[in-house]
Design a protein around this motif. Sequence first.
Motif, PDB file in Angstrom:
ATOM      1  N   PRO A 163       0.804  -1.220   0.000  1.00  0.00           N
ATOM      2  CA  PRO A 163       0.000   0.000   0.000  1.00  0.00           C
ATOM      3  C   PRO A 163       0.841   1.275   0.000  1.00  0.00           C
ATOM      4  O   PRO A 163       0.373   2.313  -0.425  1.00  0.00           O
ATOM      5  N   PHE A 164       2.070   1.193   0.477  1.00  0.00           N
ATOM      6  CA  PHE A 164       2.872   2.415   0.603  1.00  0.00           C
ATOM      7  C   PHE A 164       3.931   2.541  -0.480  1.00  0.00           C
ATOM      8  O   PHE A 164       4.788   3.418  -0.426  1.00  0.00           O
ATOM      9  N   ALA A 165       3.875   1.661  -1.478  1.00  0.00           N
ATOM     10  CA  ALA A 165       4.936   1.636  -2.478  1.00  0.00           C
ATOM     11  C   ALA A 165       5.064   2.970  -3.211  1.00  0.00           C
ATOM     12  O   ALA A 165       6.143   3.352  -3.624  1.00  0.00           O
ATOM     13  N   ALA A 166       3.926   3.689  -3.353  1.00  0.00           N
ATOM     14  CA  ALA A 166       3.961   4.914  -4.164  1.00  0.00           C
ATOM     15  C   ALA A 166       4.203   6.171  -3.326  1.00  0.00           C
ATOM     16  O   ALA A 166       4.128   7.270  -3.844  1.00  0.00           O
ATOM     17  N   LEU A 167       4.477   6.005  -2.050  1.00  0.00           N
ATOM     18  CA  LEU A 167       4.583   7.191  -1.194  1.00  0.00           C
ATOM     19  C   LEU A 167       6.030   7.657  -1.019  1.00  0.00           C
ATOM     20  O   LEU A 167       6.963   6.865  -1.127  1.00  0.00           O
TER      21      LEU A 167
END
Lengths: 260, 268
Positions: A163-167
């Motif tokens: 879920p946090f890969a793009a942050l």
Amino acid sequence: MASIELRNITKIFRDAKRKRDLLAIDDVSLSVEKNEFLCLLGSSGCGKSTLLNMIAGFEKPTEGSVTVGGKAVDGPGADRGMVFQQANLMPWLPVWENVAFHLRLKGWRKADRRDAAQDYIDMVGLRGFENHFPAELSGGMSQRVGIARALLLNPQVILMDEPFAALDAQTKMDMQEELVAIWQKQRCTVVFVTHSVDEALVLGTRVAVMTSRPGRIRELIALDLPRPRDTTGPRFNDHKRHILNLIREEGLQQRQVAVA
Amino acid sequence: MTALSKSWERAVVPLFILATWEVFSRSGFLPAALLPAPSVVLHTWGDWIFGFDETSQGNTGRWLADALSSATRVAAGYGIAVVSGVALGIAIGWWRWVERTVEPTLQMLRPVPPVSWIPLAIIWFGIANKPAIFLVFLGAFFPILMNTIHGVKTADRNLIRAASMMGATEQQLLRHVVFPAALPSIFAGLRIGIGAAWMLTVTAEMVAVKSGLGYVLWDSYYFLRYDLVLAAMASIGLLGYATDALIKVLMSAALHWQHGSTLQSREG
Ligand SMILES: Nc1ncnc2c1ncn2[C@@H]1O[C@H](COP(=O)(O)OP(=O)(O)OP(=O)(O)O)[C@@H](O)[C@H]1O
Ligand SMILES: [Mg+2]
């Protein structure tokens, strides 16, 4: 009693067009205890999403069985909240309606849905964006709406697919902290997919390191590190070294197979 | 200011055409009856609408009634087409077995031009509203159907997954995910459909009905009243434009979420 139980799971994707079958998951058995935070770690294409999709009920294992809370999984359901690799928000609904989508399905009145959504919107730090549409959000904000939406289900099990890969680094750290706090408060079981060793070590109570295709569990590592995790401490880095070694060996074997 | 100058820009071409036409008609190059000047058409049209000096003879003051009877046929046929086209389109797009059983037949009927149904429509329904409504339905149904099917089939599978993760039943999926996801495509079909609807009302009225704008158009042709023919054409164009504009307003209200830049909704 284990919360999630995978017994001898094999998943073969039949490829009718190329007349070739793909063994994505090979005989995986795994049991996740209640209130555990399990991180699935593996390289791209090793079958992490596939495994998660089978727990969620979107895919059926070719062989083996999946049970959640003692019941065999035979389709998706609100007892398992999923945060997708892409946020997958309904573009025609504002943020608060996306978060409260489950309540709309249950036929709640608008005012009640709005109230219930607010807690979760605050929790992921999106106050002030309630009436924005997904097209007006940044990637990280969309991902947070997806998290709020899964939390509102108040599920026994939360499944999270990178879920946090793009942050960015800062937001990622804030969100990780937030997630751990939520998990501790709600006492739910989390299965968290990632390909970042650091992320797995910061979050998990256990880490399952997967092999490259076909996906198997290479090693299960219990982490008894105190929280908040100190990413510079010696024990953290012992674990990190160990896992990186596993991954390196895996890479070497893959290359040898390719050469042979 | 800019809005005003923009509407001027829009008016330049029509005004130029009208002025040239006026001059050309008055020059006596053609007999005045064959190409009536815009001023003449406007005068006749005015009488048709308000009935001040009976230049439009039997039609004087009857415009509203004529326009209403055409519009009623459009509304009836189009309404049936919208409801059935959207419902059937969703069913065909969603359930494989409906697609397999129903679609081949529909695809065979689709290339048959709606006008070629006129003889059968008259035999079945007689000379009255019904054959016209039937034709309007045929014309509007297929574009709405095809676009709905397309919209359903291209709906994002991941949104369906997300909704079923939240416990949606099949019926809820159709209502809360598939339908809104298909809406942009459905509206595209609605706009094509309304054009076809007006086209076919007028055609039907020229052949199978004894009232409405199309009937006045054809009747005036027999009586060599080309000014009335032109007034009828202009009326149809105007009404078609107005209904399309109405659908456009509905569309931008329903699809406001598509514009990522909408600023109407800040703070909650
Ligand atoms: N629906 C499908 N049909 C056919 N093959 C599939 C399907 N879904 C996944 N695969 C294959 O299964 C393997 C595992 O895919 P999966 O999406 O689970 O990988 P992943 O570990 O999540 O990778 P990433 O980290 O890049 O997301 C891949 O080789 C992929 O090509
Ligand atoms: Mg994946």
